[in-house]
Design a protein around this motif. Structure first.
Motif, PDB file in Angstrom:
ATOM      1  N   LYS A  20       0.848  -1.323   0.139  1.00 29.77           N
ATOM      2  CA  LYS A  20       0.165   0.162   0.052  1.00 29.77           C
ATOM      3  C   LYS A  20       0.835   1.180  -0.017  1.00 29.77           C
ATOM      4  N   LEU A  21       1.876   1.396   0.889  1.00 28.73           N
ATOM      5  CA  LEU A  21       2.932   2.494   0.887  1.00 28.73           C
ATOM      6  C   LEU A  21       3.525   2.522  -0.347  1.00 28.73           C
ATOM      7  N   GLU A  22       3.993   1.616  -1.215  1.00 25.79           N
ATOM      8  CA  GLU A  22       4.592   1.684  -2.286  1.00 25.79           C
ATOM      9  C   GLU A  22       3.751   2.140  -3.225  1.00 25.79           C
ATOM     10  N   GLY A  24       1.512   4.250  -3.412  1.00 26.85           N
ATOM     11  CA  GLY A  24       1.451   5.784  -3.240  1.00 26.85           C
ATOM     12  C   GLY A  24       0.213   6.290  -3.558  1.00 26.85           C
ATOM     13  N   GLU A  26      -2.291   6.239  -0.999  1.00 31.90           N
ATOM     14  CA  GLU A  26      -2.645   6.709   0.506  1.00 31.90           C
ATOM     15  C   GLU A  26      -2.495   7.975   0.531  1.00 31.90           C
ATOM     16  N   LEU A  28      -1.722  11.303   3.160  1.00 33.41           N
ATOM     17  CA  LEU A  28      -0.349  11.265   4.232  1.00 33.41           C
ATOM     18  C   LEU A  28      -0.937  10.808   5.634  1.00 33.41           C
ATOM     19  N   SER A  30      -3.247   8.656   6.161  1.00 32.81           N
ATOM     20  CA  SER A  30      -3.155   7.112   6.024  1.00 32.81           C
ATOM     21  C   SER A  30      -1.919   6.314   5.772  1.00 32.81           C
ATOM     22  N   SER A  31      -1.107   7.035   5.181  1.00 31.21           N
ATOM     23  CA  SER A  31       0.125   6.493   5.109  1.00 31.21           C
ATOM     24  C   SER A  31       1.000   6.408   6.563  1.00 31.21           C
ATOM     25  N   LEU A  34      -0.274   3.685   8.576  1.00 32.92           N
ATOM     26  CA  LEU A  34       0.093   2.479   7.959  1.00 32.92           C
ATOM     27  C   LEU A  34       1.646   2.130   8.444  1.00 32.92           C
ATOM     28  N   PHE A  35       2.266   3.231   8.302  1.00 32.48           N
ATOM     29  CA  PHE A  35       3.816   3.393   8.853  1.00 32.48           C
ATOM     30  C   PHE A  35       3.952   2.706  10.309  1.00 32.48           C
TER      31      PHE A  35
END
Length: 70
Positions: A20-22, A24, A26, A28, A30-31, A34-35
């Motif tokens: 999901k993060l890769e 791109g 999402e 900020l 949400s990212s 997730l992080f």
């Protein structure tokens, strides 16, 4: 949260988070969530691997006197 998952389930979730993060797609906010989840899962998995390694080390370093046990 990670304590409720098996190691394999936690790793699967980590892979989902990375994808999901890769991707791109999402936001900020949400990212960041997730992080944070990924960081916690990663730390938990690392701890599980360390504990497994310690157990294996203990088991493989038992005195050889145990060979006489039937």
């Amino acid at each position: 949260m990670a304590e409720k998952l098996s190691y394999e389930q936690a790793m699967t979730r980590l892979q989902e988070i990375v994808a999901k993060l890769e991707g791109g797609e999402e936001s900020l906010e949400s990212s960041m969530k997730l992080f944070e989840e990924g960081a916690k899962l990663s730390a938990w998995c690392y701890q599980q691997l360390n504990e497994a390694e310690q157990k294996i080390t203990e088991l493989t370093s038992l005195p050889e006197d145990n060979e006489d046990v039937d």
